[in-house]
Design an enzyme around this catalytic site. Structure first.
Site, short mmCIF file in Angstrom:
data_model
loop_
_atom_site.label_atom_id
_atom_site.label_comp_id
_atom_site.label_asym_id
_atom_site.label_seq_id
_atom_site.Cartn_x
_atom_site.Cartn_y
_atom_site.Cartn_z
N CYS A 22 29.20 73.98 -100.39
CA CYS A 22 28.61 72.64 -100.48
C CYS A 22 27.46 72.65 -99.48
O CYS A 22 27.12 73.67 -98.89
CB CYS A 22 29.64 71.58 -100.15
N ASP B 241 33.69 66.85 -87.87
CA ASP B 241 33.37 65.69 -88.73
C ASP B 241 32.78 64.53 -87.94
O ASP B 241 32.38 63.54 -88.53
CB ASP B 241 34.60 65.22 -89.50
N ILE C 233 37.22 80.62 -99.45
CA ILE C 233 38.64 80.32 -99.64
C ILE C 233 39.49 81.57 -99.45
O ILE C 233 40.64 81.64 -99.89
CB ILE C 233 38.91 79.73 -101.06
N ASP C 234 38.91 82.57 -98.78
CA ASP C 234 39.63 83.84 -98.62
C ASP C 234 40.98 83.67 -97.92
O ASP C 234 41.96 84.33 -98.29
CB ASP C 234 38.75 84.84 -97.84
N LEU C 235 41.06 82.75 -96.97
CA LEU C 235 42.33 82.57 -96.24
C LEU C 235 43.39 81.90 -97.14
O LEU C 235 44.58 82.23 -97.07
CB LEU C 235 42.10 81.75 -94.97
N ARG D 29 32.03 58.73 -100.64
CA ARG D 29 33.12 59.70 -100.82
C ARG D 29 34.15 59.54 -99.71
O ARG D 29 35.32 59.79 -99.90
CB ARG D 29 32.57 61.12 -100.77
N ARG E 267 31.80 77.65 -97.29
CA ARG E 267 33.18 77.15 -97.46
C ARG E 267 34.03 78.18 -98.22
O ARG E 267 34.52 77.93 -99.32
CB ARG E 267 33.19 75.81 -98.19
N LYS F 285 41.02 59.85 -95.57
CA LYS F 285 40.64 60.62 -96.76
C LYS F 285 41.26 62.01 -96.70
O LYS F 285 41.85 62.48 -97.66
CB LYS F 285 39.12 60.76 -96.81
N ASN F 286 41.17 62.65 -95.53
CA ASN F 286 41.61 64.05 -95.43
C ASN F 286 43.11 64.20 -95.32
O ASN F 286 43.62 65.31 -95.23
CB ASN F 286 40.89 64.73 -94.27
C1 EPZ Z 1 38.82 70.15 -93.95
O1 EPZ Z 1 38.02 70.99 -94.77
C2 EPZ Z 1 38.21 68.76 -94.08
N1 EPZ Z 1 38.26 68.34 -95.48
C3 EPZ Z 1 36.75 68.80 -93.59
O2 EPZ Z 1 36.26 67.47 -93.63
C4 EPZ Z 1 36.74 69.29 -92.14
O3 EPZ Z 1 35.39 69.42 -91.72
C5 EPZ Z 1 37.44 70.64 -92.03
O4 EPZ Z 1 38.78 70.54 -92.57
C6 EPZ Z 1 37.54 71.13 -90.59
O5 EPZ Z 1 38.22 70.18 -89.83
C7 EPZ Z 1 39.43 67.92 -95.99
O6 EPZ Z 1 40.46 67.91 -95.32
C8 EPZ Z 1 39.41 67.47 -97.42
P1 EPZ Z 1 38.64 74.55 -93.09
P2 EPZ Z 1 38.50 72.51 -95.05
O7 EPZ Z 1 39.35 75.33 -94.13
O8 EPZ Z 1 39.97 72.53 -95.26
C9 EPZ Z 1 36.43 78.79 -92.49
C10 EPZ Z 1 34.77 65.73 -94.14
O9 EPZ Z 1 33.62 65.47 -93.75
N2 EPZ Z 1 37.27 79.17 -93.62
O10 EPZ Z 1 39.33 74.26 -91.80
O11 EPZ Z 1 37.64 73.08 -96.11
C11 EPZ Z 1 35.06 78.40 -92.98
O12 EPZ Z 1 34.12 79.05 -92.18
C12 EPZ Z 1 35.14 67.16 -94.49
O13 EPZ Z 1 35.69 64.89 -94.26
C13 EPZ Z 1 37.27 80.50 -94.02
O14 EPZ Z 1 36.55 81.34 -93.45
O15 EPZ Z 1 38.14 73.16 -93.66
C14 EPZ Z 1 34.98 76.90 -92.77
O16 EPZ Z 1 33.68 76.58 -92.45
C15 EPZ Z 1 33.97 68.13 -94.34
N3 EPZ Z 1 38.07 80.88 -95.04
C16 EPZ Z 1 35.93 76.68 -91.59
O17 EPZ Z 1 36.95 77.67 -91.78
C17 EPZ Z 1 38.89 79.99 -95.70
O18 EPZ Z 1 39.64 80.40 -96.62
C18 EPZ Z 1 36.63 75.34 -91.60
O19 EPZ Z 1 37.24 75.24 -92.86
C19 EPZ Z 1 38.86 78.65 -95.31
C20 EPZ Z 1 38.05 78.26 -94.25
#
Ligand code: EPZ
Length: 419
Positions: A118, A306, A125-127, A398, A123, A22-23
């Site tokens: 969620c 995950d 999106i600042d980065l 999902r 979650r 999925k990811n």
């Molecule tokens: C991806 O989400 C996965 N989803 C998530 O899987 C997975 O848990 C996560 O990566 C971590 O491995 C998809 O790929 C669709 P992140 P993503 O950006 O990209 C911080 C599942 O169950 N953060 O690495 O949203 C924030 O604290 C789902 O399949 C910022 O601070 O993960 C977040 O908690 C759940 N600023 C942490 O990074 C940002 O701009 C991890 O987020 C972005 C992230």
């Protein structure tokens, strides 16, 4: 209302085939926006989230054919337009925000609803936005929307404060046509990033170093069509590995990239689960005296967040004390109260959970709070004595294709019912 009904305590046996990730497919479908030629995705997992992102692209006038029987998705984005997907649709799935980068790369501008948090966390999106800004994109956030505008994308050096998967993916896609070279440091190293780079490079992009913490993207003029088969789902594979352990059974899992599940193999082996790899299959024997362990979720190649809920369910059945620390999300323990309804002994302390193994879990009525929590409840139900009824299973659909039939095929007494 659909529910999953499980009569637990049965041993599992036989073999199960894992679907594509999925990811991986979600960013890949987003990346198809960059190409105005036909892209074909084979062995695509027919998941709710895949249908949602295809629905969003169709609003942008993408011509997408989903062939569920042959698991093929054919995408023609030659007539893509700058429409605005509805807030309601975008907020259904955070990964919708992954279309921001490719849309800005293709049209120089795009407006989309803030994805919002969620159940498992805010979650942010600042980065993502910091990366886009570094490439010369003006970002304006108001009325719950993100509006991006640029006259020209220029390559830049970007250092991510945190190795965010989504931010790494969005920045890669936004920089594909940028002038010059972009470098992302402290990039996420997940296998899904490598798969996205492979997809993009098969279309003529120039992405170097995916899978390491330093990724270089050299801008190109345009992309051509391609055919791509996504990687298998390492989290689904891990879920079935835990299923063997929690039911103390021996099963064979096919379509597994051992490298991608190394952290899960290491942790289960530490618990005394017997694991053998054979080609792209893995044989897991949990019918042994299992040991408690401590787990700390980390970015890849650390232990995957995950898989945290699934491991908690398993550790509830293992004699002794185990500690799980969830470093990635601030609220990813919502499966805890549901597991406690089944007799689990868990104490939460901030980002840590202390689990005391119990002799047996007992079946109960429980609710799914998020995708992986739902998977954990299925695993607990398969091990528990008696009947477990799981509600809100749309969360599970999902991320898992046909989950109840996969468990049924290896001997689980599990059915989807209408109530
Ligand atoms: C991806 O989400 C996965 N989803 C998530 O899987 C997975 O848990 C996560 O990566 C971590 O491995 C998809 O790929 C669709 P992140 P993503 O950006 O990209 C911080 C599942 O169950 N953060 O690495 O949203 C924030 O604290 C789902 O399949 C910022 O601070 O993960 C977040 O908690 C759940 N600023 C942490 O990074 C940002 O701009 C991890 O987020 C972005 C992230």
């Amino acid at each position: 209302m659909e529910k999953i009904l499980i009569y637990g305590g049965k041993k599992l046996s036989g073999e199960v085939n894992i679907s594509s990730a999925k990811n991986s497919i979600l960013p890949i479908i987003a990346a198809s926006i960059l190409c105005d030629k036909e892209c074909v995705i084979e062995n695509a997992p027919m998941l709710e989230d895949v249908f949602v992102i295809c629905e969003i692209l169709r609003i942008l006038n993408s011509n997408i054919k989903i062939d569920e029987e042959n698991k093929r998705i054919v995408i023609d984005n030659s007539n893509l337009t700058l429409a605005e997907p509805s807030t309601e649709l975008v907020r259904k799935m955070r990964a919708s925000f992954l279309i921001m980068g490719p849309m800005v790369a293709r049209f120089g501008k795009f407006k989309i609803s803030l994805p919002g948090g969620c159940n498992i966390g805010t979650r942010p999106i600042d980065l993502h936005l910091k990366g886009l800004a570094a490439l010369g994109v003006d970002i304006n956030i108001e009325h719950g929307y993100v509006e991006a505008n640029t006259s020209k994308l220029k390559g830049s050096n970007i250092y991510l404060d945190f190795p965010s998967v989504g931010a790494t993916e969005n920045i890669i896609m936004a920089s594909i046509f940028a002038e010059g070279e972009t470098i992302i440091e402290n990039a996420a190293e997940e296998p899904e990033i490598v798969d996205l780079a492979k997809f993009l490079n098969s279309m003529g992009a120039n992405v170097i170093g995916a899978g390491t913490d330093k990724i270089r993207i050299i801008g190109v003029k345009e992309l051509k069509g391609t055919v791509h088969k996504p990687i298998y789902d390492r989290v689904e594979a891990g879920t079935f590995m835990v299923a063997a352990a929690i039911t103390r059974s021996k099963i064979k899992i096919n379509n597994v990239n051992h490298e991608h599940v190394k952290p899960i193999i290491a942790k289960l082996t530490e618990m005394n689960v017997d694991i053998h790899t054979m080609g792209d299959s893995i044989i897991v024997d949990g019918n042994r005296d299992l040991k408690p362990v401590d787990i700390k979720t980390m970015p890849y190649p650390g232990f995957p967040t995950d898989m945290q809920a699934q491991m908690m369910a398993l550790l509830c059945t293992v004699n002794g004390t185990s500690i799980i620390t969830e470093t990635m999300y601030e609220n990813r323990f919502m499966h805890t109260p549901e597991l406690k309804r089944m007799g689990a002994k868990i104490k939460l302390d901030g980002r840590s959970a202390v689990i005391e193994g119990v002799q047996k879990l007992t079946g109960a009525e429980v609710k799914t709070t998020d995708l992986r929590a739902g998977a954990a409840l299925i695993l607990a139900g398969l091990a528990a004595e008696g009947c477990t009824k799981i509600g809100d299973i749309y969360h599970i659909d999902r991320g898992y294709v046909n989950i109840e039939n996969k468990f049924k095929s290896i001997g689980g007494n599990i059915n989807r019912i209408e109530e």
